[in-house]
Scaffold this active site. Sequence first.
Site, PDB file in Angstrom:
ATOM      1  N   VAL A 265       0.833  -1.214   0.000  1.00 32.01           N
ATOM      2  CA  VAL A 265       0.000   0.000   0.000  1.00 32.01           C
ATOM      3  C   VAL A 265       0.868   1.264   0.000  1.00 32.01           C
ATOM      4  CG1 VAL A 265      -1.934   1.187   1.097  1.00 32.01           C
ATOM      5  CG2 VAL A 265      -1.770  -1.303   1.259  1.00 32.01           C
TER       6      VAL A 265
ATOM      7  N   ALA B 211      -7.893  18.916  -4.260  1.00 34.09           N
ATOM      8  CA  ALA B 211      -7.637  19.185  -2.832  1.00 34.09           C
ATOM      9  C   ALA B 211      -7.468  20.677  -2.576  1.00 34.09           C
ATOM     10  CB  ALA B 211      -6.377  18.440  -2.390  1.00 34.09           C
TER      11      ALA B 211
ATOM     12  N   ARG C  72      11.044  -0.890   7.694  1.00 29.58           N
ATOM     13  CA  ARG C  72      12.017  -1.653   8.477  1.00 29.58           C
ATOM     14  C   ARG C  72      13.401  -1.610   7.835  1.00 29.58           C
ATOM     15  NH1 ARG C  72       8.489  -6.637   9.902  1.00 29.58           N
ATOM     16  NH2 ARG C  72       8.308  -6.518   7.644  1.00 29.58           N
TER      17      ARG C  72
ATOM     18  N   GLU D 193     -10.586   5.264   5.569  1.00 28.96           N
ATOM     19  CA  GLU D 193     -11.425   4.707   4.493  1.00 28.96           C
ATOM     20  C   GLU D 193     -10.859   3.389   3.956  1.00 28.96           C
ATOM     21  OE1 GLU D 193     -14.499   6.175   2.815  1.00 28.96           O
ATOM     22  OE2 GLU D 193     -14.351   3.999   2.624  1.00 28.96           O
TER      23      GLU D 193
ATOM     24  N   GLU E 186      -3.087 -10.581   4.237  1.00 25.31           N
ATOM     25  CA  GLU E 186      -2.420  -9.916   5.356  1.00 25.31           C
ATOM     26  C   GLU E 186      -1.062 -10.561   5.591  1.00 25.31           C
ATOM     27  OE1 GLU E 186      -3.834  -7.150   6.997  1.00 25.31           O
ATOM     28  OE2 GLU E 186      -4.977  -7.472   5.184  1.00 25.31           O
TER      29      GLU E 186
ATOM     30  N   LYS F 209     -13.239  -5.477   9.870  1.00 25.44           N
ATOM     31  CA  LYS F 209     -13.932  -4.513   8.993  1.00 25.44           C
ATOM     32  C   LYS F 209     -15.405  -4.406   9.360  1.00 25.44           C
ATOM     33  CE  LYS F 209     -10.719  -5.640   5.272  1.00 25.44           C
ATOM     34  NZ  LYS F 209     -10.460  -6.600   4.202  1.00 25.44           N
TER      35      LYS F 209
ATOM     36  N   GLY G 148      -5.272  -4.795  -2.760  1.00 20.86           N
ATOM     37  CA  GLY G 148      -4.308  -4.503  -3.824  1.00 20.86           C
ATOM     38  C   GLY G 148      -3.777  -3.083  -3.700  1.00 20.86           C
TER      39      GLY G 148
HETATM   40  P1  NAP Z   1       3.125  -4.909   3.638  1.00 21.35           P
HETATM   41  O1  NAP Z   1       3.238  -5.025   2.160  1.00 21.35           O
HETATM   42  O2  NAP Z   1       3.475  -6.070   4.464  1.00 21.35           O
HETATM   43  O3  NAP Z   1       3.998  -3.638   4.097  1.00 21.35           O
HETATM   44  C1  NAP Z   1       4.197  -3.328   5.428  1.00 21.35           C
HETATM   45  C2  NAP Z   1       5.265  -2.247   5.526  1.00 21.35           C
HETATM   46  O4  NAP Z   1       5.441  -1.919   6.900  1.00 21.35           O
HETATM   47  C3  NAP Z   1       6.623  -2.669   4.983  1.00 21.35           C
HETATM   48  O5  NAP Z   1       7.191  -1.618   4.249  1.00 21.35           O
HETATM   49  C4  NAP Z   1       7.470  -2.949   6.247  1.00 21.35           C
HETATM   50  O6  NAP Z   1       8.816  -2.590   6.102  1.00 21.35           O
HETATM   51  C5  NAP Z   1       6.819  -1.992   7.226  1.00 21.35           C
HETATM   52  N1  NAP Z   1       6.962  -2.489   8.596  1.00 21.35           N
HETATM   53  C6  NAP Z   1       6.436  -3.633   9.107  1.00 21.35           C
HETATM   54  N2  NAP Z   1       6.791  -3.758  10.409  1.00 21.35           N
HETATM   55  C7  NAP Z   1       7.525  -2.677  10.696  1.00 21.35           C
HETATM   56  C8  NAP Z   1       8.177  -2.239  11.870  1.00 21.35           C
HETATM   57  N3  NAP Z   1       8.146  -2.954  12.978  1.00 21.35           N
HETATM   58  N4  NAP Z   1       8.844  -1.057  11.826  1.00 21.35           N
HETATM   59  C9  NAP Z   1       8.903  -0.353  10.670  1.00 21.35           C
HETATM   60  N5  NAP Z   1       8.290  -0.707   9.525  1.00 21.35           N
HETATM   61  C10 NAP Z   1       7.635  -1.863   9.541  1.00 21.35           C
HETATM   62  O7  NAP Z   1       1.641  -4.499   4.058  1.00 21.35           O
HETATM   63  P2  NAP Z   1       0.510  -3.834   3.157  1.00 21.35           P
HETATM   64  O8  NAP Z   1      -0.187  -4.893   2.393  1.00 21.35           O
HETATM   65  O9  NAP Z   1       1.041  -2.665   2.423  1.00 21.35           O
HETATM   66  O10 NAP Z   1      -0.532  -3.367   4.290  1.00 21.35           O
HETATM   67  C11 NAP Z   1      -0.306  -2.209   5.048  1.00 21.35           C
HETATM   68  C12 NAP Z   1      -1.574  -1.912   5.846  1.00 21.35           C
HETATM   69  O11 NAP Z   1      -2.645  -1.703   4.946  1.00 21.35           O
HETATM   70  C13 NAP Z   1      -2.020  -3.044   6.787  1.00 21.35           C
HETATM   71  O12 NAP Z   1      -2.622  -2.480   7.918  1.00 21.35           O
HETATM   72  C14 NAP Z   1      -3.069  -3.775   5.963  1.00 21.35           C
HETATM   73  O13 NAP Z   1      -3.989  -4.457   6.744  1.00 21.35           O
HETATM   74  C15 NAP Z   1      -3.714  -2.605   5.260  1.00 21.35           C
HETATM   75  N6  NAP Z   1      -4.395  -2.918   4.022  1.00 21.35           N
HETATM   76  C16 NAP Z   1      -3.752  -3.637   3.055  1.00 21.35           C
HETATM   77  C17 NAP Z   1      -4.407  -3.881   1.860  1.00 21.35           C
HETATM   78  C18 NAP Z   1      -3.763  -4.672   0.778  1.00 21.35           C
HETATM   79  O14 NAP Z   1      -4.434  -4.952  -0.222  1.00 21.35           O
HETATM   80  N7  NAP Z   1      -2.499  -5.034   0.877  1.00 21.35           N
HETATM   81  C19 NAP Z   1      -5.718  -3.399   1.661  1.00 21.35           C
HETATM   82  C20 NAP Z   1      -6.333  -2.658   2.670  1.00 21.35           C
HETATM   83  C21 NAP Z   1      -5.652  -2.425   3.849  1.00 21.35           C
HETATM   84  P3  NAP Z   1       9.823  -3.399   5.114  1.00 21.35           P
HETATM   85  O15 NAP Z   1       9.248  -3.233   3.749  1.00 21.35           O
HETATM   86  O16 NAP Z   1      11.121  -2.688   5.264  1.00 21.35           O
HETATM   87  O17 NAP Z   1       9.825  -4.817   5.592  1.00 21.35           O
HETATM   88  N1  HSE Z   2      -6.143  -8.956   3.348  1.00 24.02           N
HETATM   89  C1  HSE Z   2      -7.189  -8.067   3.019  1.00 24.02           C
HETATM   90  C2  HSE Z   2      -8.147  -8.759   2.073  1.00 24.02           C
HETATM   91  C3  HSE Z   2      -6.644  -6.821   2.375  1.00 24.02           C
HETATM   92  O1  HSE Z   2      -7.801  -9.805   1.532  1.00 24.02           O
HETATM   93  O2  HSE Z   2      -9.259  -8.278   1.896  1.00 24.02           O
HETATM   94  C4  HSE Z   2      -7.685  -5.761   2.215  1.00 24.02           C
HETATM   95  O3  HSE Z   2      -8.139  -5.303   3.441  1.00 24.02           O
END
Ligand code: NAP
Ligand code: HSE
Length: 437
Positions: free
Chosen positions: A15, A34, A46, A131, A192, A207, A308
């Site tokens: 994201v 905006a 990280r 959102e 996740e 959610k 996504g």
């Molecule tokens: P992700 O790809 O796993 O990315 C997580 C990021 O957080 C990475 O850049 C990681 O760093 C960083 N991170 C994790 N632990 C950390 C720590 N202890 N200190 C500093 N940085 C840290 O996750 P994502 O899919 O983008 O999701 C991010 C959020 O959006 C989550 O809350 C998820 O539930 C939500 N979300 C995701 C989606 C989706 O489709 N993916 C949709 C809706 C909501 P590194 O890269 O350096 O490891």
């Molecule tokens: N893991 C979540 C899903 C990402 O599959 O719907 C979006 O919130």
Amino acid sequence: MADSLRIALAGLGTVGVGVINLLAENGGVIAGRAGRPITITAVSARDRQKDRGVDLSAYGWEDDMTALAARDDVDVVVELVGGSDGPALALARSALSCGKGLVTANKAMVAHHGMELAKAAAANDAPLRFEAAVAGGIPVIKGLSEGAAANKIEQVQGILNGTCNYILSQMESTGADFGDVLKEAQALGYAEADPTFDIEGVDAAHKLAILAAIAFGTKLDFDAVDSTGISAIRSADISQADALGYVIRLIGLADCSSDDSGNRLFQKVAPCLVPKDHPLARVDGPTNAVVADGNFSGRLLFEGAGAGDGPTASAVVADLIDIARGMTPPPFSLPVEQLAQSTPADPDGRISSVYMRFLVADRPGVMAELTAAMRDAGVSIESLIQHGRHDENSGEEPVIVAMVTHEGPESAVTRALDLLAGSPALAEEPLVMRLLG
Ligand code: NAP
Ligand code: HSE
């Protein structure tokens, strides 16, 4: 044009990188809408050395992401790390206590700590928006809290997890194995960090709890969500459902009723049999959809990509645009102190038809035992099928018995299953799924 809205990004994964790409590609359109540009001033993740496919050289870097909240060149912190507690929560608390805006996609954190964060936002006059936390790219929080603000919402139901919907619809269309499709969903960035949150229904429960608070004006109560995931579903259930005119979807459903003792909130996430002509039945792949019934609007359907990088970034940046415009309504639609108390509704009081699947020993008397339990518990069977063994020589191999009940109290089904519990005829726990609608 007014000064930029200066943002810091914590988390540069699916994201976070999506937000960087979106702001770069649509910066002109966004600034126009905006009323001012939105610029990234600092970032944190990280691993500073990781190649993320984007140029980070123009941004400040913080190893400790909490430091983002204290920077003078940051107006809004965008938390895209994940996890209900830990560093994400520490960052959220410090951003709000410093009076900075907070935008997050983190449904786990909002579901567990949303009331505390909303109070901190109000106390510090800081905007809080999430959102992207519900249904990815679909503006369902905005839709319910603004577009449908004039209504009493009677019920919300939806497909709230893209990973599960992707798995179920791929199993349905390709006959693929659960484990293989889960790997695909992970590779596509839908799942996740811990995919058991997706497949066991926890993510959808996060959610649903957020959505229920916004829809009904009640205090967020994640602990009261009853959730079951999809890991027990076999391809035989999918084909059985198909033969009966249904598809299987993981559904989150919430409603709120009032009686003399106050608000009764029902919140449940579980796989359901959805009639093929229901609007949620044709929702395939990582798509999410929410159906909300307003007392004046009638039925509203929100549908779109639930996961996504692009869709989720779209929702994150929409929140930033609202903050840049100075549009900062209460995060749960009502001021946090006005959200009503509720108690969980008794699930056994509900009336429904259910699908039950048993894996049983193929020997005389087993069917009689199943049907006797139904009779004794007062469950009326509408249809019943036993699948014979593929190989008649495979002696002791258990077989599937699937039944659909007539509408009746769910307490009767619970009683029937209690009567069968521990029976040597059952090779595994029965699977029970409600028929939607
Ligand atoms: P992700 O790809 O796993 O990315 C997580 C990021 O957080 C990475 O850049 C990681 O760093 C960083 N991170 C994790 N632990 C950390 C720590 N202890 N200190 C500093 N940085 C840290 O996750 P994502 O899919 O983008 O999701 C991010 C959020 O959006 C989550 O809350 C998820 O539930 C939500 N979300 C995701 C989606 C989706 O489709 N993916 C949709 C809706 C909501 P590194 O890269 O350096 O490891
Ligand atoms: N893991 C979540 C899903 C990402 O599959 O719907 C979006 O919130």
